[in-house]
Design a protein around this motif. Structure first.
Motif, PDB file in Angstrom:
ATOM      1  N   THR A   1       1.004  -1.199   0.090  1.00 43.34           N
ATOM      2  CA  THR A   1       0.157  -0.099   0.000  1.00 43.34           C
ATOM      3  C   THR A   1       0.893   1.019   0.005  1.00 43.34           C
ATOM      4  O   THR A   1       2.186   1.162   0.184  1.00 43.34           O
TER       5      THR A   1
ATOM      6  N   ALA B   1      -3.921   0.756  -2.741  1.00 43.79           N
ATOM      7  CA  ALA B   1      -3.150  -0.534  -3.190  1.00 43.79           C
ATOM      8  C   ALA B   1      -2.691  -0.245  -4.601  1.00 43.79           C
ATOM      9  O   ALA B   1      -3.013   0.516  -5.290  1.00 43.79           O
TER      10      ALA B   1
ATOM     11  N   LEU C   1      -8.200   2.127  -0.881  1.00 42.71           N
ATOM     12  CA  LEU C   1      -8.524   0.736  -0.375  1.00 42.71           C
ATOM     13  C   LEU C   1     -10.110   0.732   0.078  1.00 42.71           C
ATOM     14  O   LEU C   1     -10.352  -0.240   0.324  1.00 42.71           O
TER      15      LEU C   1
END
Length: 329
Positions: free
Chosen positions: A138, A147, A167
């Motif tokens: 991440t 991500a 995310l």
């Protein structure tokens, strides 16, 4: 390691047994098209507002972007914050662009393929031209966790992309264009972003008073370029997604062909050669960041190809174009 992590059948069963949204997320982990469609849906259906920054070499351009979806459909406002002022207001398939220095409003069919939208044309062709890989890490963009994944080009006709998606809601927060050696060509990202109720009231309203401005309307009409005698050999993996005649104002008509491989697009513009206006126009190629341009004169026309692809791709495309007016029907 727990048993369900070691057994694919149990893992699949777990996905199927949970709520629908989690099922979609599980599918997206392994299915590139499911993942990309999820990212595209976020750009089309979420309410968001923020500042995007586009970087090309030493050049930076910031844009104020507001996007809302309500009972009337999609509405959007883009305001360029650097250089000459410009603002575009989109409602579904039409937009009006305000050019304050000229006190001009340009009405035209909307272009909705800009960041954070991702897909163009037939998205199924993407898996034939790119390899998708989640990088299992991440990153933080505009204060939000995202991500990281990559879409690696399978040949030298197109660029690769590294993207970072939120995310929580899957919105594309950052996109980088990479050349064949993995070097950065350009990038665009949110420097600030808010969602839903955090968007200020009136964010879609223009700040310009346009009551006495001039209005120019640009329109598109479908056209069959093959029937007119044009023969194109698209680069491998690219297919036509639009053929139109564009009315660009009084006395100026341009034929426009758009090719796409699902992510990248190439536009070919065909315009009548004007000896008085075009004598000093240079033929050949030009590159600006990820954008490659190639122009030639063919018969009594200018052909100009513009695309976010390597220079060789647009050059090969233009150099193989044929104009056979005797074959028109």
């Amino acid at each position: 390691m727990p048993v369900w992590e070691r057994t694919g059948r149990r893992a699949a069963g777990l996905c199927l047994g949970l709520m629908l949204s989690y099922t979609a997320a599980c599918a997206a982990e392994t299915d590139p098209l499911a993942f990309l469609r999820q990212v595209q849906a976020a750009a089309r259906t979420l309410d968001y507002a923020g500042i995007t920054v586009y970087q090309q070499g030493r050049m930076l351009q910031a844009t104020n972007l507001v996007h809302r979806v309500d009972g009337t459909g999609e509405r959007e406002r883009q305001e360029v914050l650097d250089g000459a002022p410009q603002e575009c207001l989109r409602e579904n398939g039409m937009e009006q662009c305000l050019l304050p220095e000229h006190r001009l409003i340009v009405m035209r069919p909307a272009h909705s393929d800009h960041f954070p939208a991702l897909l163009l044309g037939e998205d199924a062709s993407i898996v034939r031209n790119y390899d998708w890989k989640s990088l299992d890490r991440t990153y933080r963009v505009a204060g939000r966790e995202c991500a990281v994944s990559e879409l690696r080009a399978r040949d030298a006709l197109r660029y690769s992309y590294r993207i970072c998606t939120d995310l929580k809601n899957h919105l594309l927060l950052k996109a980088q264009t990479l050349d064949a050696d993995g070097r950065l060509v350009d990038q665009v990202a949110f420097s600030r972003v808010s969602f839903g109720a955090d968007i200020p009231p009136g964010a879609l309203a223009s700040r310009w008073d346009t009551r006495d401005w001039k209005l120019r309307t640009e329109s598109n009409q479908p056209v069959d370029l093959t029937a007119q005698g044009w023969r194109f050999t698209p680069p491998a993996g690219f297919s036509p997604i639009a053929e139109v005649t564009r009315q660009m104002g009084p006395g100026r008509t341009v034929q426009h062909l758009v090719l796409s491989d699902g992510l990248a697009a190439i536009s070919v513009f065909i315009e009548t050669f004007d000896p008085k206006r075009d004598q000093n126009i240079r033929q050949g190629g030009l590159r600006q960041g990820a954008i490659s341009i190639y122009r030639v004169r063919l018969a009594s026309y200018w052909l100009t190809a513009v695309g976010e692809v390597p220079a060789q791709t647009v050059r090969n495309l233009v150099q193989t174009v044929q104009y056979l007016p005797q074959a028109a029907h």
